[in-house]
Every structure is written in structure tokens, then in C-alpha cells.
Design a protein around this motif. Structure first.
Motif, short mmCIF file in Angstrom:
data_model
loop_
_atom_site.label_atom_id
_atom_site.label_comp_id
_atom_site.label_asym_id
_atom_site.label_seq_id
_atom_site.Cartn_x
_atom_site.Cartn_y
_atom_site.Cartn_z
N PRO A 101 -0.48 -9.41 12.78
CA PRO A 101 0.57 -9.25 13.85
C PRO A 101 1.84 -8.98 13.20
N ASP A 102 1.94 -9.17 11.66
CA ASP A 102 3.23 -9.05 11.02
C ASP A 102 3.37 -7.47 10.54
N ALA A 103 2.43 -6.76 10.77
CA ALA A 103 2.62 -5.38 10.06
C ALA A 103 3.70 -4.62 10.63
N PRO A 104 4.43 -3.82 9.90
CA PRO A 104 5.46 -3.08 10.27
C PRO A 104 5.33 -2.17 11.29
N ASP A 105 6.08 -1.70 11.91
CA ASP A 105 5.89 -0.76 13.24
C ASP A 105 5.41 0.68 12.25
N GLY A 106 4.60 1.31 12.65
CA GLY A 106 4.29 2.58 12.27
C GLY A 106 3.32 2.41 11.06
N ALA A 107 3.01 1.06 10.61
CA ALA A 107 2.03 1.10 9.36
C ALA A 107 0.63 1.68 9.84
N LEU A 108 0.29 1.00 11.06
CA LEU A 108 -1.25 1.44 11.37
C LEU A 108 -1.47 2.84 11.58
N VAL A 126 0.99 -1.28 0.02
CA VAL A 126 -0.05 0.22 0.06
C VAL A 126 0.90 1.26 0.24
N SER A 127 0.45 2.24 -0.60
CA SER A 127 1.18 3.55 -0.37
C SER A 127 0.67 4.33 0.62
N THR A 128 1.52 5.11 1.10
CA THR A 128 1.20 6.07 2.17
C THR A 128 1.17 7.42 1.85
N MET A 129 0.91 8.40 2.69
CA MET A 129 0.86 9.81 2.45
C MET A 129 2.14 10.29 1.92
N CYS A 130 3.07 9.98 2.60
CA CYS A 130 4.43 10.35 2.10
C CYS A 130 5.11 9.77 0.96
N GLY A 131 4.21 8.85 0.26
CA GLY A 131 4.68 8.49 -1.05
C GLY A 131 5.42 7.12 -0.78
N THR A 132 5.83 6.60 0.30
CA THR A 132 6.57 5.26 0.18
C THR A 132 5.88 4.24 0.30
N LEU A 133 6.55 2.97 0.18
CA LEU A 133 5.60 1.69 -0.09
C LEU A 133 5.92 1.06 1.35
N ILE A 134 4.62 0.63 1.98
CA ILE A 134 4.79 -0.15 3.22
C ILE A 134 4.42 -1.63 2.84
N LEU A 135 5.24 -2.76 3.17
CA LEU A 135 4.99 -4.08 2.99
C LEU A 135 4.37 -4.49 4.35
N LEU A 136 3.03 -5.26 4.09
CA LEU A 136 2.23 -5.67 5.03
C LEU A 136 1.89 -7.29 4.65
N ALA A 137 1.62 -8.02 5.75
CA ALA A 137 1.24 -9.54 5.35
C ALA A 137 -0.13 -9.81 5.96
N GLY A 138 -0.65 -10.79 5.53
CA GLY A 138 -2.07 -11.02 5.88
C GLY A 138 -3.01 -11.15 4.99
N ALA A 139 -3.37 -10.17 4.47
CA ALA A 139 -4.53 -10.15 3.52
C ALA A 139 -4.42 -10.80 2.13
N PRO A 140 -5.40 -11.61 1.79
CA PRO A 140 -5.15 -12.29 0.37
C PRO A 140 -5.10 -11.41 -0.62
N ALA A 141 -4.06 -11.47 -1.40
CA ALA A 141 -4.00 -10.73 -2.65
C ALA A 141 -4.65 -11.52 -3.66
N LEU A 142 -5.10 -10.52 -4.70
CA LEU A 142 -5.95 -11.00 -5.76
C LEU A 142 -5.02 -11.21 -7.07
N ALA A 143 -5.02 -12.69 -7.36
CA ALA A 143 -4.06 -12.77 -8.65
C ALA A 143 -4.70 -12.44 -9.82
N ALA A 144 -4.00 -12.07 -10.58
CA ALA A 144 -4.71 -11.44 -11.83
C ALA A 144 -4.07 -12.26 -13.10
N ASP A 145 -5.14 -12.85 -14.15
CA ASP A 145 -4.43 -13.63 -15.28
C ASP A 145 -4.21 -12.41 -16.08
#
Length: 335
Positions: free
Chosen positions: A100-107, A7-26
């Protein structure tokens, strides 16, 4: 199993999270998102659809002859109506909060983003006047390529074109369509029949009708926005590589131009043994107990046209196949 999303944050960086199922795209499916992110099925109306014309039932995708050009890895397009965007953001926050694996500050970053969007109540009072636009990614986009579209979702009034890089356009759709083009294989007919003979011409050709223009149209409909582009690949030549340095190419460049009727080369027939073929090869050494891998590669000229009269060219594409060729010495007869 946990799968990463971005996901992108307001400051424009990329935050890596784990847990939600991603949609695979053909890559040829109607949904081109390929988003390595949270479940975007709330809204998510920015779907690029592809239709093909003239393509073969079997074949392969072309590769750009320009190593510095690749199809667009990401772009911005309309995704959510106002209420859909509010629900999506709430769902995104909920997912991160229970990961529980979300990086510090992501929330906190997500909370700050949502608070900023909520100041205008996600523009719900403008539900019919515009849409929230977001970044979309090609299914095979790398993290580095995704970073080119790290702008957070933004509001766009209907009929306006946002002044930001990588906004969906006919040219971007043309590049996406390029990636979907499938062309026929290039197994050439070889003659005389049987094994090729050392120091005698081997004729090579492709019959007319096997190679003809192939088009793919990419289009996007989102709310009042309709935009499309048609990318067309036109065959222009066939290049032969004999699979050994001990061979003479005909013509010397190894490139056989396409004929007016769409064929390449000239079919062999009785009475032509003493002639030089317009497309072929002369092997100068036997292949022994094995074979040579002759490779025939077709070159395709790429053009496109799209909404509003837009048009242009893209780098030529190539696609080829190998085929085994047995080469024997001419047997002499002693009387």
C-alpha cells in the motif's frame, strides 16, 4: 516492520518501495549483494567470495590515504538464468502490487518493464546461452552511489563482456578485496621501561614477524564466468605522533621505515642509553598527572593482480592505534 528497497526502472530512475524484506549482507560474508531491494534469492548467483591470507586474528581494516578514492559501491554481474529472471520479475511485481505504500506509478513502470522482457519470453529459449545481468551494491552504498548503477537488468551471451560502465572486472574485485583487508594493530614497544623521561630518548619498535604482507582474494563464479583478483597490502613504514607538540620525533619526519627483516625501529637494550634510537621520541615536557596519547600508524602499499594477467596499484592504506605514555621529569638527587 517495513523496510525500504530500491529497484531500477526502464528509464533508469530509482523507485523507492516499502514492504519487501531486504537481505542484509555481512561485508565479509560470501554473498556480497547487500542489495537494498526485494528478495533476490531466486537465482541471484552473482556472489563474490573472499579468502584471506596472512591476516591477523585481531586487527583493523585499512583506510585509503587518498580521500577521493573509495571501494566500488556498485557493479553489474550475472545474476539469473532466464527462468530465474522471469520468476524474480513476477515476484517483484507481486510484492509491489500488494504494497500500500508503493509510490504512484511504480506498479505501471514494473508492468511495462515486465511486458518488455516478456516480448522475448525472458530469453527462456536461450537458457543455456547466456544470463541476465543486474546491479549489485556494496552493503554501505548510499542511495547516491547506487544511482551509478541504475541500468535495468540486461541479457548477456556467454563469453561476452557487456560494454557498459561498472561491469564486474578484476579491477572492481581488487577494490572490493581492498575493503576486506585486515591488518595487525600498531602497539609499539617503548623503552627504557616504566615512564618516559623528559629530554631523554624513548625508543620505539615493532618486532619482526608482526608486520608482513596480507592478501585477500575476491572471486566470482556465475555460470561459465570465473573472474578473480588478489589484493595485497605490504607494510612499508610506521609514523609516530607523540600526542603533544612538546616533543622531538626521531627521525624528524616521524616516519620509521620498515627494516629488511620486517621489523620497525630497533629494540632497546642495556648499553644503548647514550645512543639515538632510529625510531622514537624525546618528550620535552612532563605529562603531569595524566598521559600523552602516542599514535603509531602503519602505512601499507597496495597492489593487485587478477584474471587474464590484469594488475595494478591502489592507494596506500593506513591503520593505527593510540597508546598512553606517562612522561616524568628526571629526579635529581641532592647529596
Amino acid at each position: 516492520m517495513r523496510r525500504p528497497f530500491i529497484v531500477s526502472t526502464m528509464c533508469g530512475t530509482l523507485i523507492l518501495l516499502a514492504g519487501a524484506p531486504a537481505l542484509a549482507a555481512d561485508p565479509i560474508a560470501t554473498d556480497s549483494h547487500g542489495t537494498k531491494g526485494p528478495d533476490r534469492r531466486i537465482g541471484a548467483v552473482a556472489k563474490v567470495r573472499y579468502t584471506s591470507s596472512g591476516g591477523p586474528a585481531k586487527g583493523g581494516t585499512i583506510t585509503s590515504v587518498d580521500p577521493n578514492w573509495t571501494p566500488p559501491p556498485c557493479w553489474y554481474a550475472p545474476e539469473w538464468k532466464a527462468t530465474e529472471f522471469r520468476d524474480f520479475r513476477n515476484r517483484l511485481y507481486f510484492t509491489a502490487r500488494h504494497d500500500p505504500d508503493a509510490p504512484d506509478g511504480a506498479l505501471k513502470d514494473m508492468s511495462d518493464e515486465n511486458r518488455s522482457y516478456a516480448e522475448d519470453d525472458y530469453n527462456i529459449d536461450k537458457e543455456k546461452d547466456g544470463m541476465w545481468w543486474g546491479a549489485q551494491f556494496s552493503p554501505d552504498a548510499t542511495v547516491a552511489e547506487q544511482a551509478k548503477c541504475n541500468k535495468p537488468p540486461f541479457w548477456v551471451e556467454n563469453g561476452e563482456t557487456p560494454d557498459v560502465p561498472n561491469v564486474i572486472s578484476p579491477e572492481i574485485l581488487a577494490g572490493l578485496a581492498y575493503k576486506q583487508i585486515t591488518v595487525p594493530g600498531t602497539k609499539v614497544s617503548l623503552a627504557p621501561g616504566g615512564a618516559s623521561k623528559v629530554n631523554l630518548p624513548t625508543w620505539a619498535w615493532l618486532d619482526k614477524g608482526e608486520f608482513k604482507p596480507v592478501s585477500v582474494t575476491a572471486e566470482l563464479d556465475a555460470g561459465p564466468l570465473h573472474i578473480e583478483a588478489t589484493t595485497t597490502a605490504k607494510p612499508v613504514s610506521l609514523t609516530i605522533k607523540p600526542g603533544t607538540d612538546d616533543a622531538e620525533l626521531l627521525p624528524a619526519s616521524g616516519t620509521c621505515e620498515i627494516n629488511d627483516d620486517g621489523s620497525i625501529g630497533e629494540p632497546y637494550a642495556k648499553g644503548k642509553a647514550g645512543r639515538t634510537p632510529p625510531c622514537g621520541v624525546v618528550y620535552e615536557r612532563s605529562s603531569g598527572q595524566g598521559t600523552y596519547d602516542l599514535r603509531a600508524t602503519a602505512t601499507w602499499e597496495i597492489t593487485w593482480e587478477g584474471t587474464g594477467g590484469a594488475q595494478g596499484t591502489l592507494p596506500n592504506g593506513e591503520y593505527g592505534n593510540d597508546q598512553p605514555v606517562k612522561v616524568e621529569e628526571i629526579q635529581s638527587v641532592n647529596r
